[in-house]
Design a protein around this motif. Structure first.
Motif, PDB file in Angstrom:
ATOM      1  N   ASP A   1       0.856  -1.184   0.000  1.00  0.00           N
ATOM      2  CA  ASP A   1       0.000   0.000   0.000  1.00  0.00           C
ATOM      3  C   ASP A   1       0.896   1.239   0.000  1.00  0.00           C
ATOM      4  OD1 ASP A   1      -1.733   2.051   0.377  1.00  0.00           O
ATOM      5  OD2 ASP A   1      -2.637   1.282   2.229  1.00  0.00           O
ATOM      6  N   THR A   2       0.917   1.935  -1.133  1.00  0.00           N
ATOM      7  CA  THR A   2       1.787   3.103  -1.259  1.00  0.00           C
ATOM      8  C   THR A   2       1.013   4.408  -1.107  1.00  0.00           C
ATOM      9  OG1 THR A   2       1.469   3.109  -3.652  1.00  0.00           O
ATOM     10  CG2 THR A   2       3.390   1.916  -2.826  1.00  0.00           C
ATOM     11  N   SER A   3      -0.287   4.317  -0.764  1.00  0.00           N
ATOM     12  CA  SER A   3      -1.135   5.520  -0.836  1.00  0.00           C
ATOM     13  C   SER A   3      -0.657   6.623   0.101  1.00  0.00           C
ATOM     14  CB  SER A   3      -2.592   5.154  -0.545  1.00  0.00           C
ATOM     15  OG  SER A   3      -2.675   4.495   0.704  1.00  0.00           O
ATOM     16  N   GLU A   4      -0.241   6.229   1.297  1.00  0.00           N
ATOM     17  CA  GLU A   4       0.194   7.247   2.252  1.00  0.00           C
ATOM     18  C   GLU A   4       1.455   7.961   1.756  1.00  0.00           C
ATOM     19  OE1 GLU A   4       1.026   7.247   6.826  1.00  0.00           O
ATOM     20  OE2 GLU A   4      -0.191   5.491   6.314  1.00  0.00           O
ATOM     21  N   ALA A   5       2.364   7.184   1.192  1.00  0.00           N
ATOM     22  CA  ALA A   5       3.602   7.782   0.666  1.00  0.00           C
ATOM     23  C   ALA A   5       3.279   8.733  -0.485  1.00  0.00           C
ATOM     24  CB  ALA A   5       4.560   6.684   0.218  1.00  0.00           C
ATOM     25  N   GLU A   6       2.388   8.284  -1.372  1.00  0.00           N
ATOM     26  CA  GLU A   6       2.042   9.106  -2.538  1.00  0.00           C
ATOM     27  C   GLU A   6       1.408  10.423  -2.141  1.00  0.00           C
ATOM     28  OE1 GLU A   6      -0.207   6.827  -5.570  1.00  0.00           O
ATOM     29  OE2 GLU A   6       0.939   5.112  -4.821  1.00  0.00           O
ATOM     30  N   ALA A   7       0.681  10.400  -1.019  1.00  0.00           N
ATOM     31  CA  ALA A   7      -0.048  11.601  -0.602  1.00  0.00           C
ATOM     32  C   ALA A   7       0.851  12.625   0.069  1.00  0.00           C
ATOM     33  CB  ALA A   7      -1.183  11.210   0.349  1.00  0.00           C
ATOM     34  N   MET A   8       2.096  12.248   0.330  1.00  0.00           N
ATOM     35  CA  MET A   8       2.979  13.169   1.062  1.00  0.00           C
ATOM     36  C   MET A   8       3.415  14.335   0.183  1.00  0.00           C
ATOM     37  SD  MET A   8       5.261  10.402   3.128  1.00  0.00           S
ATOM     38  CE  MET A   8       6.287  11.563   4.028  1.00  0.00           C
ATOM     39  N   ASP A   9       3.576  15.493   0.850  1.00  0.00           N
ATOM     40  CA  ASP A   9       4.075  16.675   0.133  1.00  0.00           C
ATOM     41  C   ASP A   9       5.427  16.352  -0.477  1.00  0.00           C
ATOM     42  OD1 ASP A   9       1.933  18.116   0.838  1.00  0.00           O
ATOM     43  OD2 ASP A   9       2.906  19.202   2.489  1.00  0.00           O
ATOM     44  N   ASP A  10       5.690  16.891  -1.619  1.00  0.00           N
ATOM     45  CA  ASP A  10       7.006  16.805  -2.251  1.00  0.00           C
ATOM     46  C   ASP A  10       7.390  15.405  -2.726  1.00  0.00           C
ATOM     47  OD1 ASP A  10       7.541  19.570  -1.936  1.00  0.00           O
ATOM     48  OD2 ASP A  10       8.013  19.189   0.174  1.00  0.00           O
ATOM     49  N   VAL A  11       6.446  14.471  -2.665  1.00  0.00           N
ATOM     50  CA  VAL A  11       6.709  13.172  -3.286  1.00  0.00           C
ATOM     51  C   VAL A  11       6.300  13.269  -4.756  1.00  0.00           C
ATOM     52  CG1 VAL A  11       5.964  10.758  -3.393  1.00  0.00           C
ATOM     53  CG2 VAL A  11       6.590  11.786  -1.200  1.00  0.00           C
ATOM     54  N   VAL A  12       7.229  12.951  -5.622  1.00  0.00           N
ATOM     55  CA  VAL A  12       7.009  13.116  -7.065  1.00  0.00           C
ATOM     56  C   VAL A  12       6.398  11.856  -7.669  1.00  0.00           C
ATOM     57  CG1 VAL A  12       8.218  13.484  -9.270  1.00  0.00           C
ATOM     58  CG2 VAL A  12       8.982  14.692  -7.201  1.00  0.00           C
ATOM     59  N   ASP A  13       6.862  10.701  -7.182  1.00  0.00           N
ATOM     60  CA  ASP A  13       6.438   9.453  -7.815  1.00  0.00           C
ATOM     61  C   ASP A  13       6.690   8.301  -6.847  1.00  0.00           C
ATOM     62  OD1 ASP A  13       5.612   7.640  -9.757  1.00  0.00           O
ATOM     63  OD2 ASP A  13       7.536   7.601 -10.816  1.00  0.00           O
ATOM     64  N   VAL A  14       5.806   7.328  -6.909  1.00  0.00           N
ATOM     65  CA  VAL A  14       6.022   6.083  -6.172  1.00  0.00           C
ATOM     66  C   VAL A  14       5.663   4.964  -7.124  1.00  0.00           C
ATOM     67  CG1 VAL A  14       5.424   4.701  -4.148  1.00  0.00           C
ATOM     68  CG2 VAL A  14       5.304   7.197  -4.000  1.00  0.00           C
ATOM     69  N   PHE A  15       6.523   3.987  -7.266  1.00  0.00           N
ATOM     70  CA  PHE A  15       6.124   2.870  -8.136  1.00  0.00           C
ATOM     71  C   PHE A  15       6.591   1.516  -7.618  1.00  0.00           C
ATOM     72  CE2 PHE A  15      10.136   2.279 -10.534  1.00  0.00           C
ATOM     73  CZ  PHE A  15      10.746   3.536 -10.424  1.00  0.00           C
ATOM     74  N   THR A  16       5.838   0.506  -7.978  1.00  0.00           N
ATOM     75  CA  THR A  16       6.144  -0.872  -7.581  1.00  0.00           C
ATOM     76  C   THR A  16       6.177  -1.727  -8.854  1.00  0.00           C
ATOM     77  OG1 THR A  16       3.819  -1.482  -7.358  1.00  0.00           O
ATOM     78  CG2 THR A  16       4.888  -0.551  -5.393  1.00  0.00           C
ATOM     79  N   ALA A  17       6.367  -3.023  -8.657  1.00  0.00           N
ATOM     80  CA  ALA A  17       6.501  -3.916  -9.812  1.00  0.00           C
ATOM     81  C   ALA A  17       5.337  -3.775 -10.778  1.00  0.00           C
ATOM     82  CB  ALA A  17       6.629  -5.362  -9.334  1.00  0.00           C
ATOM     83  N   GLU A  18       4.135  -3.591 -10.244  1.00  0.00           N
ATOM     84  CA  GLU A  18       2.974  -3.588 -11.153  1.00  0.00           C
ATOM     85  C   GLU A  18       2.889  -2.310 -11.993  1.00  0.00           C
ATOM     86  OE1 GLU A  18      -0.767  -2.298  -8.315  1.00  0.00           O
ATOM     87  OE2 GLU A  18      -0.138  -4.408  -8.400  1.00  0.00           O
ATOM     88  N   ASP A  19       3.705  -1.302 -11.637  1.00  0.00           N
ATOM     89  CA  ASP A  19       3.663  -0.044 -12.382  1.00  0.00           C
ATOM     90  C   ASP A  19       4.649   0.004 -13.541  1.00  0.00           C
ATOM     91  OD1 ASP A  19       1.781   1.131 -10.583  1.00  0.00           O
ATOM     92  OD2 ASP A  19       3.422   1.307  -9.143  1.00  0.00           O
TER      93      ASP A  19
END
Lengths: 198, 169, 803
Positions: free
Chosen positions: C74-92
């Motif tokens: 679950d990357t949703s919390e990381a993605e919602a953070m200020d100044d986070v540009v991108d979050v990706f995992t294997a499925e992306d």
């Protein structure tokens, strides 16, 4: 890794120690960094909800609390408890969402297993405790076996052992002082009421 | 959350905004462009990040930038003066006291401070003085040689100047 | 055969300023290194020093567990953070994303190695997700907010346990942890040798897992230009071209639109050869973000992900006669491959190990079996020496045991089995043909330096006083200068191991040299310039060397296996000679002479018999570019490129001797002396050679006494920081006395052999043999490395060396 030890508490009875160590409220207060400790149902635990609903103030513990109230809320065999524990390890302070199950509880023996997980670390542990009557009080013999994973584990035993010793040391210091309060505060015949419970 | 601070590095004042947790090494490297000191271990063990704070060798990977405010910070970039290498830099080159060079800025800064305190050390004292600076390339022998030679150069310079060697600080 | 001896105590070889060396003497001079002023003043540019405009920072989430199923991320919390540009995992990601193994073996089980773990974790360093944020700290903060649901599985970390029937299986689909079974030599002949020999001596040795510990953690910056699809990667690499080729497949980016550049690189020792997931992830991150992305591993991250070295469990037996004649050697090794097969991993415990088991000895029959084993530790691949230290350790430990068993002096047993200098090239029963050697010479010299004869008497007297001193020998051989492409192709390499070198005159007469190797501390700019200046007869300062950039020269194979001087240096020699040949034709034309009559010496062309009719090569360069008056059949310009592919490996050798005192009451070991006598062929720069020996020995002493990657029963690395893994400090390493003999290699024009790995190959068994020798009165026959105080104390007290 394994830890064990014996804590001797003078001037107390087996019953008093057993009751105190059966009280989730007192355990919560004695555990450094413990935000809450509550009984939960089977299934996934919603720690956010528990944190939100945790009371701001704990109900009284011994000697203020009535022994009967404590017996009412005491750990039960098979009971499942959730705790949020913030522990400083080296430069990090992970908050471990911890679930503990009381596997065995029969006076004077208790055995519990549990696991906790934080953002980058986790642990699995089992622990036991036996009370042994001595000439001038009670010995609490305890042991724990823990597997540590992730960032905390990478710091190695060099860091983990002192942390474990610190947590255990503070826990028993706190337990000891609370139980001592029981044994010195005999105004209400508390000792008799405690022993009458068993 | 960020704090405005002023850091004096190699004689130049820099105004910057940092988080309270920002390490001095990251402020030096990322914010101010002093990339001489390096990051090697983040645990104060390897010494690649060593700089001088008020003349003392300090591991910038375990020092907070905010705590360095008001101090005089010197990095390897300022050890040589007027295009001339510091005697220790010269001796490291002469003795092949470096290979990949990653530990070198820290190693030289630690040695420079040490020689201020102990201008004529023996080999064992040099090895002890460098215990907080790891090198994986040289096996240390030529580093010890370089510090010995550098010490000699500095003593000669001191004698010639009739005063103390400031080491470019 | 040229022989020249150099001796040096702690002060070592004395350097000279290149300006004080005549051009004719530049080759072989111990000049100062030209790279040093930049490294000494902070001007050097390591990967993390590069600050591209608009850069973002990446951080990579690793696994909490060594072995687990991934139930969800679950990357949703990381993605919602200020100044986070991108979050990706294997499925992306939609590229092949599978890290290749570039070495094949007949029985090899090749397994997928995804750059981002999909459903299964096989070691703690497995990457789960990538975060790109504006700042370094924010990227790490966001990684901590990613929630992974794991189902933890039992882990296994040592290769012998992993072969048990009930061991957890690392690659479930394979149904076994055996990555390969490999053998070399003749089993029947070896059995026969054992049947005929007077004695058989057996040992069990562990060669522990090591973490390479380059001081600079791995790092990469990717810069992508969407308009022309150009992707540039600045990264910590020992072989930019190899990285470019492999990466282009992993991320499906055309190779000609990919540039890989090694800025200054802070050590490698093998760990920066391999293609890791990280450089692919950084490249993908930059393409996704369409802006530069930088990543540098934390030290703990390098400990979890850098390919580790060694990791062997070996049983060996030596058949030996009463007179010390070795008849045969039998070796059975379980080699830890870690969780996946890293880039060149299958070659390390096979062709770089089994082929060196003859050591310096004439052994008629050898048979070696190796099982490569998957476990839940980081992939195991080349670390300084790579296979050869493990082989030398087995040979030199068992030779000492054999000498003790038959009551023969260990030096005599060794000497008895050396091939004579006139028996070279010397073929072994394990497929090697040693190029040249004179093993008595290095042994004699080393024994002389430690005063061996006197030592035994001193040892006796010390023992009477209750002091325990010991001497340990290591007569090592290595194969390096990797090397013949056709041969390595037959052995399974997915690459040729030639090297390319370009020599180019500028019109004004200065010289640009470019090589496909990629130095990371070895002083290549200095040594290559010495080589080229010598060949062309130009001033050393007129030669500039480029390395480590796929845009700077045609192709290259990189720096590892002590190959740079032997293969890269030789490519430059050949190119320089081609340049001279062409220049000779132009000079002859200008001098109105037949090229056959034009001699070349010290940078001058002159007509034989008429030395006043001459022309400097730098003047010829100008004529070549002016092209106003050059022969009709000659193209303008003056440059040449060579792909040098030698006929054989080179085989450096030597004798190292450790003299130690052991305190049986505390387990402490003190060095009294450490002598290294090496023969690495001709030396281009003896001070650089000395430095390579020093550093190599330090890593060997580190293995013998201090180092080891340790895992708990769950596969958790418990030596996860520099506070827990002992990288030797200055006070841990003794002053060494180095000396050398010179037996030139016939397989390359420089006559060089290679020196980068010699010390690491030689040292561990010298130290262990010395400690075992010191504790002989206590009946100690073996102690496992690292020889910690506790293990030594236990051994001296009869508790065995195992902790």
């Amino acid at each position: 890794m394994e830890f064990d030890g014996t804590v001797s508490i003078e001037g107390v009875t087996m019953d008093e120690v057993w009751l105190a160590l059966s009280d989730p409220v007192m355990i919560k207060q004695a555990l450094p960094g413990c935000q809450f400790l509550v009984e939960v149902e089977e299934g996934d635990v919603d720690f956010d909800a528990l944190a939100a609903s945790a009371p701001d103030e704990d109900p009284p513990t011994l000697p203020e609390a009535s022994p009967e109230d404590i017996a009412e809320r005491a750990f039960v065999e098979g009971g499942r408890y959730a705790a949020l524990m913030e522990i400083s390890v080296g430069s990090v302070s992970p908050s471990f969402e911890t679930v503990v199950t009381i596997e065995e509880r029969e006076f004077p023996h208790m055995y519990a297993g549990g696991e906790g997980s934080a953002s980058n670390s986790s642990f699995e542990m089992s622990s036991w405790m036996d009370l042994v009557e001595t000439e001038d009080g009670v010995d609490v013999e305890w042991g724990a076996e823990a597997d540590v994973f992730g960032r905390v584990a990478q710091m190695g035993q060099r860091v983990i052992n002192p942390v474990a010793n610190r947590v255990v040391g503070r826990f028993f210091d706190s337990v000891e002082s609370q139980i001592s309060d029981v044994s010195t505060d005999d105004s209400s015949g508390l000792r008799d009421r405690v022993s009458g419970l068993f | 959350m960020e704090r405005d601070i002023t850091l004096t590095v190699n004689g130049t004042e820099h105004e910057l905004s940092v988080e309270p947790r920002t390490l001095l090494i990251h402020a030096l490297r990322d914010e101010m462009g002093y990339t001489g000191p390096n990051v090697g271990c983040e645990s104060s063990t390897c010494g690649t990040c060593t700089v001088h704070v008020d003349g003392k060798a300090v591991k910038a990977c375990t020092e907070l930038a905010v705590r360095a405010e008001g101090s005089e910070i010197t990095t390897i970039e300022a050890l040589n003066e007027d295009g001339e290498l510091h005697p220790l830099q010269e001796s490291f080159q002469e003795e092949h006291g470096l290979q990949c060079g990653y530990c070198t800025p820290g190693m030289v800064m630690t040695a420079a401070e040490f020689l201020e305190e102990e201008p004529d050390p023996d080999r064992e004292e040099i090895r002890e003085a460098l215990e907080g600076n790891l090198c994986r390339c040289t096996g240390y022998q030529n580093i010890v040689n370089a510090v010995e030679t550098g010490a000699e150069k500095m003593r000669t310079e001191t004698a010639a100047d009739g005063g103390t060697v400031e080491g470019g600080d | 055969m040229a022989t020249e001896e150099r001796r040096s105590g702690p002060d070592g070889v004395e350097t000279v300023d290149a300006d004080d060396v005549d051009a004719a003497d530049i080759l072989g001079s111990a000049i100062e290194r030209r790279e040093d002023p930049s490294l000494l003043t902070g001007d050097a540019e390591y990967t993390d020093d590069i600050q591209l405009p608009d850069s973002a920072h990446a951080a990579i989430l690793r696994s909490q567990y060594a072995h687990a199923r991934i139930e969800g991320i679950d990357t949703s919390e990381a993605e919602a953070m200020d100044d986070v540009v991108d979050v990706f995992t294997a499925e992306d990601i939609d590229v092949p994303g599978n890290l290749p193994t570039a070495w094949d073996l007949d029985t090899l089980r090749t397994v997928d190695h995804p750059v981002l773990a999909e459903d299964r974790i096989r070691y703690q360093g497995d990457a789960l997700a990538v975060v790109v944020a504006e700042e370094r700290y924010q990227a790490h903060d966001a990684v901590d907010r990613i929630d992974v649901d794991y189902d933890r599985l039992e882990a296994v970390t040592d290769p012998e346990t992993a072969l048990d029937d009930d061991a957890p299986v690392v690659h479930e689909e394979e149904g076994t942890n055996t990555a390969f079974d490999w053998e070399i030599g003749d089993a029947d002949e070896t059995d026969a040798a054992f049947a005929e020999a007077d004695h058989a001596v057996g040992i069990d040795v562990t060669n522990q897992l090591l973490i390479p510990n380059a001081m600079e953690p791995r790092a990469a910056i990717a810069d992508y230009d969407d308009s022309d699809d150009e992707l540039t990667l600045h990264m910590t690499t020992q072989n930019p071209h190899v990285h470019r080729l492999l990466l282009s497949g992993v991320i499906d980016h055309p190779e000609h639109k990919l540039r890989v550049r090694a800025p200054d690189v802070g050590g490698g020792f093998g760990s920066k050869i391999h293609h890791y997931a990280d450089e692919a992830l950084v490249a993908l991150a930059a393409k996704r973000a369409e802006r530069p992305v930088k990543w540098q591993a934390t030290r703990t991250e390098t400990y979890l992900t850098d390919a580790q070295g060694r990791g062997h469990e070996t049983h060996a037996e030596l058949a030996v006669d009463d007179d010390g004649t070795i008849r045969g050697l039998r070796v059975d090794t379980a080699a830890n491959m870690g969780a996946y097969l890293s880039t060149f991993a299958p070659a390390v415990p096979t062709y770089l190990y089994g082929t060196l088991l003859s050591g310096q000895y004439d052994i008629p029959a050898i048979h070696c079996e190796v099982s490569g084993v998957f476990t839940n530790v980081p992939p195991v691949d080349a670390y300084r020496g790579a296979g050869r230290p493990e082989a030398s350790f087995v040979v030199e430990r068992i030779v000492k045991e054999a000498a003790d068993a038959i009551g023969m002096d260990p030096t005599e047993l060794r000497r008895h089995n050396f091939p004579d200098p006139d028996e070279f090239p010397h073929a072994t029963p394990v497929a090697m043909e040693y190029d040249s050697g004179d093993y008595d010479k290095t042994l004699d010299r080393a024994l002389d330096l430690v005063d061996y004869d006197e030592f035994r008497e001193r040892q006796e007297r010390a023992r009477e006083e209750g002091r325990y001193i010991g001497v340990g020998l290591s007569c090592y051989i290595e194969a390096c200068g990797l090397a013949p492409s056709e041969l390595v192709g037959e052995l399974g390499a997915g690459a040729g191991l030639w090297e390319s070198g370009l020599v180019r005159f500028t019109p004004s007469g200065t010289v640009k040299a470019a090589v496909g190797t990629s130095g990371h501390g070895q002083g290549h700019d200095t040594t290559y310039a010495q080589v080229v200046a010598n060949e062309l007869g130009v001033d050393y300062d007129d030669v500039d060397v480029d390395e480590g950039d796929t845009d700077a020269l045609p192709q290259g194979m990189g720096t590892y296996g002590s190959r740079s001087a032997a293969v890269g240096g030789s490519a430059l020699v050949q190119s320089a000679r081609k340049v001279v040949d062409k220049a000779r034709k132009i000079a002859a034309h200008q001098l109105e002479a037949d090229p056959i009559d034009v001699e070349f010496e010290d940078g001058e062309f002159y007509v034989a018999g008429a030395p006043d009719r001459s022309m400097g090569v730098q003047d010829v360069a100008l004529e070549a570019y002016l092209a106003h008056d050059i022969p009709d059949d000659i193209e303008p310009g003056l440059e040449a490129t060579t792909f040098f592919d030698p006929d054989n490996f080179v085989f450096p050798f030597g004798t190292h001797v450790a003299v130690v005192e052991v305190d049986p009451d505390t387990g402490e070991i003190e060095f009294e002396d450490y002598v290294a006598v090496d023969d690495v062929g001709n030396q281009i720069n003896p001070k650089i050679v000395e430095g390579q020996i020093h550093g190599g020995v330090a890593q060997g002493v580190g293995q013998a006494l201090y180092e080891g990657a340790e895992y708990d029963e769950n596969g958790q690395l418990v030596t996860g920081s520099m506070q827990d893994y002992t990288v030797p400090k200055a006070e841990h390493i003794p002053d060494m006395e180095t000396d050398s003999t010179t037996t030139p290699s016939p397989v390359n024009p420089l006559g060089v052999k290679g020196v980068g790995e010699a010390g690491t190959i030689a040292a561990p068994q010298a130290v262990v043999n010395a400690v075992v020798d010191a504790l002989e009165p206590f009946g100690v026959e073996d102690i496992d490395m690292p020889l910690t105080n506790e293990r030594v104390w236990r051994a001296a007290h009869g508790n065995g060396g195992d902790s």
